[in-house]
Design a protein around this motif. Structure first.
Motif, PDB file in Angstrom:
ATOM      1  N   TYR A   7     -12.172  -8.250  -9.378  1.00  0.00           N
ATOM      2  CA  TYR A   7     -10.750  -8.002  -9.635  1.00  0.00           C
ATOM      3  C   TYR A   7     -10.524  -7.488 -11.050  1.00  0.00           C
ATOM      4  O   TYR A   7      -9.756  -6.530 -11.273  1.00  0.00           O
ATOM      5  N   ALA A  39      -6.650  -0.421  -9.271  1.00  0.00           N
ATOM      6  CA  ALA A  39      -5.489  -0.994  -8.592  1.00  0.00           C
ATOM      7  C   ALA A  39      -4.187  -0.537  -9.233  1.00  0.00           C
ATOM      8  O   ALA A  39      -3.165  -0.413  -8.551  1.00  0.00           O
ATOM      9  N   ARG A  48     -14.929  -2.855  -2.182  1.00  0.00           N
ATOM     10  CA  ARG A  48     -13.869  -3.218  -1.237  1.00  0.00           C
ATOM     11  C   ARG A  48     -12.497  -3.117  -1.902  1.00  0.00           C
ATOM     12  O   ARG A  48     -11.544  -2.562  -1.311  1.00  0.00           O
ATOM     13  N   GLN A  49     -12.387  -3.634  -3.116  1.00  0.00           N
ATOM     14  CA  GLN A  49     -11.096  -3.598  -3.807  1.00  0.00           C
ATOM     15  C   GLN A  49     -10.698  -2.181  -4.201  1.00  0.00           C
ATOM     16  O   GLN A  49      -9.518  -1.819  -4.157  1.00  0.00           O
ATOM     17  N   GLN A  62      -9.406  -0.512  -1.074  1.00  0.00           N
ATOM     18  CA  GLN A  62      -8.053  -1.008  -0.778  1.00  0.00           C
ATOM     19  C   GLN A  62      -7.023  -0.331  -1.666  1.00  0.00           C
ATOM     20  O   GLN A  62      -5.945   0.073  -1.201  1.00  0.00           O
ATOM     21  N   ALA A  64      -6.433   3.267  -0.521  1.00  0.00           N
ATOM     22  CA  ALA A  64      -5.598   3.329   0.675  1.00  0.00           C
ATOM     23  C   ALA A  64      -4.131   3.085   0.337  1.00  0.00           C
ATOM     24  O   ALA A  64      -3.237   3.751   0.871  1.00  0.00           O
ATOM     25  N   GLU A  65      -3.869   2.132  -0.559  1.00  0.00           N
ATOM     26  CA  GLU A  65      -2.485   1.823  -0.928  1.00  0.00           C
ATOM     27  C   GLU A  65      -1.830   2.987  -1.654  1.00  0.00           C
ATOM     28  O   GLU A  65      -0.673   3.328  -1.373  1.00  0.00           O
TER      29      GLU A  65
END
Length: 306
Positions: free
Chosen positions: A120, A127, A200-201, A204, A207-208
């Motif tokens: 993270y 992110a 994986r993060q 994600q 995709a977002e």
């Protein structure tokens, strides 16, 4: 009244500290990166803190550390003070640097939690829509391949720190330690697990952003924005303030941890009530830090030195 904080030697934490009103004061550049790495290296050595992961975003800092000696509040106070004062000089900034909220301190109770939270931390620029892959972020950071075997290095910043003061060495090196419970023979498997979780993060986040019709800002543009601007993206109110993490699909561990936190708080409140009533012989639970440090209360039958 805020909840009592349990400080246990050897505990591993995810730490987050935010800049005032989301100003971009820590926007990545050579001087800020140097200040952050040097301050972290000096602070970690001073307080025996083992650093596992770091990512400095423009508006906040993420760290994963192990507090070997049970002095986390002292470490945070010292480290954040150096960063704040150095940043004020570098940015010619008047007023506070840090947000008024306290540092987020999340204890990582399982290896699954350590893997997820390190990933993270590393994935944070992705992110946030800043870079497509974590390795592209130009700020101070740790990469997967450096976990438990790399080191961060910085010379003493010219801003704020007095070269005549012996506590500010000319150079500072920060070895990156493996988290507790992970032996050298298992280190590669640990790094592989973090890499898989990071992938994986990142997927994600991709995709977002695609679903929102957004594009990544890019490392160059992220480094060129004014540090006096503020992040204007939506950020929900932080209603939850977690104190521990166990990782996904760890229901039994979560229930056990929650029960332990409640037991500590109940015991602490009961002891504090008796102490305030004048009973100086009362025993506080193991993990009591503030009352032990500043009032010398008894913990487990012995008055521990501050």
């Amino acid at each position: 009244m805020s909840q009592p904080r349990e400080i246990v030697p050897g505990a591993t934490y995810l730490l987050t500290r935010r800049v005032l009103r989301r100003h971009l004061l820590l926007r990545p550049d050579a001087a800020i990166n140097q200040l952050l790495v040097y301050a972290l290296a000096v602070s970690a050595r001073r307080y025996g803190v083992e650093v596992h992961a770091l990512c400095a975003m423009s508006t906040h800092l993420h760290l994963v550390v192990t507090d070997a000696q049970g002095v986390l509040p002292r470490f945070l106070q010292f480290f954040h003070r150096i960063v704040a004062l150095g940043t004020k000089v570098l940015r010619k900034w008047e007023g506070p640097v840090w947000d008024h909220e306290a540092t987020s301190v999340v204890r990582l109770l399982t290896q699954a939690a350590v893997v997820e939270k390190i990933a993270y931390v590393l994935a944070n620029p992705v992110a946030a829509g800043l870079v497509r892959h974590a390795r592209e972020w130009p700020g101070a950071k740790v990469e997967v391949g450096e976990l438990g075997r790399g080191a961060l290095y910085a010379t003493r910043p010219s801003a704020y720190l007095d070269p005549k003061n012996p506590q500010w060495a000319e150079e500072a090196t920060l070895p990156l330690a493996l988290p507790p419970g992970i032996e050298q023979e298992n280190a590669e498997g640990f790094r592989d697990a973090v890499a898989a979780e990071l992938e994986r993060q990142e997927a994600q986040a991709h995709a977002e952003l695609e679903g929102q019709g957004r594009r990544f800002l890019g490392a160059d543009r992220a480094s060129e924005v004014s540090p006096y601007e503020r992040a204007m993206s939506f950020e929900g109110l932080r209603a939850r303030n977690p104190t521990f993490a166990v990782g996904r699909e760890q229901g039994d561990a979560r229930r056990t941890a929650a029960a332990a936190v409640r037991a500590f708080r109940v015991s602490y409140r009961a002891a504090l009530e008796r102490w305030c009533a004048g009973v100086r012989s009362v025993l506080f639970p193991v993990g009591t830090w503030w009352m032990r440090t500043f009032h010398g209360v008894s913990v487990d039958g012995a008055v521990l030195a501050a």
